[in-house]
Design a protein around this motif. Structure first.
Motif, short mmCIF file in Angstrom:
data_model
loop_
_atom_site.label_atom_id
_atom_site.label_comp_id
_atom_site.label_asym_id
_atom_site.label_seq_id
_atom_site.Cartn_x
_atom_site.Cartn_y
_atom_site.Cartn_z
N GLN A 100 36.36 35.72 42.76
CA GLN A 100 35.51 36.73 42.22
C GLN A 100 35.13 36.99 40.82
O GLN A 100 34.09 37.22 40.26
N GLN A 101 36.41 36.68 40.02
CA GLN A 101 36.29 36.78 38.55
C GLN A 101 35.20 35.62 38.06
O GLN A 101 34.33 35.75 37.32
N LEU A 102 35.40 34.32 38.87
CA LEU A 102 34.59 33.36 38.52
C LEU A 102 33.16 33.70 38.59
O LEU A 102 32.34 33.20 37.99
N VAL A 103 32.67 34.28 39.82
CA VAL A 103 31.33 34.67 40.23
C VAL A 103 30.92 35.67 39.04
O VAL A 103 29.76 35.51 38.51
N GLU A 104 31.85 36.41 38.52
CA GLU A 104 31.27 37.39 37.51
C GLU A 104 31.10 36.90 36.24
O GLU A 104 30.12 36.84 35.65
N ARG A 105 31.69 35.96 35.86
CA ARG A 105 31.67 35.06 34.76
C ARG A 105 30.16 34.20 34.82
O ARG A 105 29.71 34.08 33.75
N ILE A 106 30.21 33.62 36.03
CA ILE A 106 28.86 32.94 36.12
C ILE A 106 27.69 33.86 36.26
O ILE A 106 26.76 33.47 35.33
N LEU A 107 27.79 35.20 36.69
CA LEU A 107 26.55 36.17 36.53
C LEU A 107 26.25 36.53 35.15
O LEU A 107 25.26 36.50 34.49
N ALA A 223 36.11 47.66 22.01
CA ALA A 223 35.68 47.29 20.95
C ALA A 223 35.76 45.45 20.63
O ALA A 223 34.89 45.04 20.14
N GLN A 224 36.84 45.06 21.05
CA GLN A 224 37.17 43.71 21.13
C GLN A 224 36.25 42.65 21.95
O GLN A 224 35.66 41.95 21.62
N GLN A 225 35.79 43.40 23.14
CA GLN A 225 34.86 42.87 24.02
C GLN A 225 33.48 43.09 23.64
O GLN A 225 32.58 42.56 24.28
N ALA A 226 33.15 44.05 22.94
CA ALA A 226 31.88 44.58 22.92
C ALA A 226 30.70 43.46 22.68
O ALA A 226 29.73 43.19 23.06
N LYS A 227 31.07 42.85 21.56
CA LYS A 227 30.10 41.77 20.86
C LYS A 227 30.02 40.46 21.97
O LYS A 227 29.01 39.88 21.82
N ILE A 263 17.57 51.30 26.37
CA ILE A 263 18.46 50.39 27.16
C ILE A 263 17.79 49.00 27.44
O ILE A 263 16.53 49.20 27.51
N GLU A 264 18.46 47.89 27.30
CA GLU A 264 17.76 46.66 27.33
C GLU A 264 18.65 45.73 28.55
O GLU A 264 18.17 44.82 28.64
N GLY A 265 19.82 46.52 28.78
CA GLY A 265 20.57 45.52 30.11
C GLY A 265 21.66 46.30 30.45
O GLY A 265 22.15 47.32 29.95
N VAL A 266 22.16 45.95 31.65
CA VAL A 266 23.30 46.35 32.28
C VAL A 266 24.27 45.36 32.83
O VAL A 266 23.53 44.22 33.14
N GLY A 267 25.54 45.28 32.84
CA GLY A 267 26.47 44.38 33.40
C GLY A 267 27.70 45.03 33.73
O GLY A 267 27.84 46.41 34.05
N ILE A 268 28.51 44.04 34.30
CA ILE A 268 30.16 44.64 34.66
C ILE A 268 30.84 43.90 33.99
O ILE A 268 30.95 42.60 33.75
N SER A 269 31.89 44.65 33.24
CA SER A 269 33.02 44.01 32.31
C SER A 269 34.32 44.21 32.98
O SER A 269 34.67 45.10 33.61
N ALA A 272 40.16 44.79 31.59
CA ALA A 272 41.54 44.29 31.73
C ALA A 272 41.53 43.60 33.22
O ALA A 272 40.67 43.81 34.04
N SER A 273 42.68 42.92 33.62
CA SER A 273 42.69 42.16 34.48
C SER A 273 42.79 42.93 35.89
O SER A 273 43.39 44.06 36.25
N GLY A 274 41.38 42.63 36.54
CA GLY A 274 41.23 43.45 37.75
C GLY A 274 40.70 44.82 37.66
O GLY A 274 40.53 45.69 38.66
N VAL A 275 40.24 45.38 36.53
CA VAL A 275 39.71 46.60 36.19
C VAL A 275 38.13 46.23 35.73
O VAL A 275 37.86 45.86 34.53
N ARG A 276 37.08 46.37 36.56
CA ARG A 276 35.73 46.25 36.44
C ARG A 276 35.18 47.34 36.35
O ARG A 276 35.26 48.41 37.12
N VAL A 277 34.33 47.44 35.20
CA VAL A 277 33.64 48.82 34.92
C VAL A 277 32.20 48.46 34.54
O VAL A 277 32.01 47.50 34.21
#
Length: 363
Positions: A100-107, A223-227, A263-269, A272-277
Motif C-alpha cells: 500500500q505504501q508503494l502504491v502511495e509513492r507511485i501516485l 517541516a522536513q517533509q514539506a518540500k 490551492i493548487e493540489g492535494v495529496g496524502i502524506s 510517520a510509519s503507517g500514519v497517513r494524513v
C-alpha cells in the motif's frame, strides 16, 4: 493501442455475424493480447516501468528487502519470516502495508492522468505484474548454483561436522517446524545478505543496529517533509480537494482559506510509519508568487492513536485550545510553522513567510 482495438473489433464482428461466414480469415499466427487483459491495465503496467523503480527506492531498507524476498524471490510469508527474524503473521501483515505504501509513492510520483487511471482499476489487476516486470530487470532472483556455492563456503569455514553443530543448538531449534540444521540457517542468512547487497541495500544491517528512534515531534516531521510533497490531484477548487480526502481517507474537513493564496493540489502524506494524513499545497498569487504553503491536517484522535510516532508539545496543545489562537514556530531551517485548530481538526502550515497568521481566515 491498435492491437487492442483490432481484437475488440474482431470480437464485436463475430458476435454480430455468428450466422454468417466471415468475410476474411483471421491469421492464426498473429499475436494479440488475451481477451481478459484490459487496455487500462496494460497502459498502467507500461507506464510504471519508469515510475516503479523510483517509488521502490523511496521505501525503507527493510521494506525493500521484504518485497524482493516475496515478490522477486517468490518466498512465502513463512519462509520470509525466517530470514527477516519475525513471525509469519507479522510479515504477511507488513507485506500488505508495504504494498500500500508503494502504491502511495507511485501516485505521488505519477502524472495526474496516470494517477487518475491507477485509481480507476483494481489494485490486484496491475500491482503484482508491475512489481515483477519493473523490478526484475535490476533485482534478479539468485542463480541455481548459488546455494551449492554458499554451502561449500560455509563447510570450509567450520571444523565441526553438521551433526556436531546440530547437537549444540538449542532444543527449540531442533524441534522447529522446518527441522533445519545450523548450516541451513547460516545459508539463509548469507543468502539474505547477498540479496540485500545485490539490491543496493548493503547498509541495511548496520542501519538497523545503529538507527535511533525517529523524532516524533510533529512540527519537525512536517517541516522536513514539506518540500518533498507532491500533489496526487492538481486542483484549484477547494470542494474538489475536500472530496478527494473524503474518498481516499473517509475524512470530512473544511479547508481553510488563506488570503492571497490559491490551492493548487492535494495529496496524502505518510508523516510517520503507517500514519497517513491529508496535505494541501497553496501558492501565493499576489506579491510573492514563488511562495508556497504546505498545509497538513490532523485530529486529536489521530494524535492519541499514534502518540508514540507523532506528538505536539503540551505548550502547543494548550495554545491552540483557544479557538481563535494561531501558534507560530520559527525553525532554524528558515521555515515557519503555524498551528491552529477548527473544532477537532488541527491544521499545521509550513511556509517561508513570517506573518502567515494574518492571512488565515477562521471559520
Amino acid at each position: 493501442d491498435r492491437r487492442y482495438l483490432l481484437q475488440l473489433l474482431l470480437e464485436v464482428h463475430q458476435e454480430q455475424s455468428q450466422s454468417h461466414p466471415p468475410l476474411f480469415a483471421q491469421d492464426s499466427t498473429a499475436t494479440v493480447p488475451p481477451v481478459n487483459e484490459s487496455i487500462s491495465t496494460q497502459l498502467v503496467q507500461d507506464a510504471l516501468k519508469g515510475v516503479m523503480p523510483l517509488a521502490f527506492a523511496s521505501l525503507d531498507d527493510s521494506d525493500r528487502a521484504l518485497l524482493i524476498l516475496c515478490e522477486i524471490e517468490r518466498l512465502s510469508c513463512t519462509d520470509a519470516s525466517l530470514i527477516m527474524g519475525s513471525d509469519s503473521k507479522t510479515i504477511c501483515t507488513r507485506l500488505e502495508e508495504v504494498k500500500q505504501q508503494l502504491v502511495e509513492r507511485i501516485l505521488q510520483s505519477s502524472s495526474a492522468s496516470l494517477s487518475s487511471l491507477i485509481t480507476q482499476i483494481p489494485q490486484d489487476s496491475w500491482l503484482p505484474a508491475a512489481i515483477q516486470s519493473a523490478l526484475k530487470t535490476n533485482y534478479k532472483p539468485s542463480t541455481s548454483t548459488l546455494e551449492s556455492r554458499i554451502r561449500a563456503a560455509v563447510s570450509k569455514r567450520t571444523d565441526r561436522r553438521p551433526s556436531d553443530l546440530l547437537s549444540r543448538t538449542p532444543s527449540a531449534l531442533r524441534n522447529s517446524r522446518s527441522q533445519k540444521s545450523v548450516k541451513d540457517v547460516l545459508f539463509r542468512r548469507v543468502l539474505t545478505l547477498i540479496l540485500i547487497l545485490a539490491a543496493g541495500l548493503s547498509g541495511y544491517i548496520g542501519s538497523e543496529m545503529l538507527r535511533t528512534p525517529p523524532n516524533p515531534d510533529l512540527i519537525s516531521l512536517s517541516a522536513q517533509q514539506a518540500k518533498r510533497i507532491k500533489p496526487i490531484l492538481s486542483t484549484t477548487n477547494r470542494e474538489e480537494a475536500e472530496d478527494f480526502i473524503i474518498n481516499h481517507l473517509d475524512w470530512r474537513l473544511s479547508l481553510p482559506v488563506i488570503d492571497g493564496s490559491t490551492i493548487e493540489g492535494v495529496g496524502i502524506s505518510e508523516i510517520a510509519s503507517g500514519v497517513r494524513v491529508p496535505v494541501f499545497l497553496y501558492r501565493n498569487q499576489e506579491s510573492r508568487p514563488s511562495e508556497k504553503v504546505t498545509l497538513y491536517a490532523f485530529t486529536y484522535a489521530l494524535l492519541d492513536e499514534f502518540q508514540s510516532q507523532i506528538q505536539l508539545s503540551s505548550e502547543t496543545l494548550d495554545a491552540i485550545a483557544e479557538p481563535d489562537f494561531i501558534d507560530s514556530h520559527a525553525l532554524r531551517s528558515g521555515n515557519n510553522v503555524f498551528v491552529w485548530r477548527d473544532a477537532n481538526d488541527i491544521f499545521l502550515a509550513v511556509t517561508d513567510e513570517d506573518e502567515l497568521q494574518t492571512r488565515i481566515q477562521r471559520q
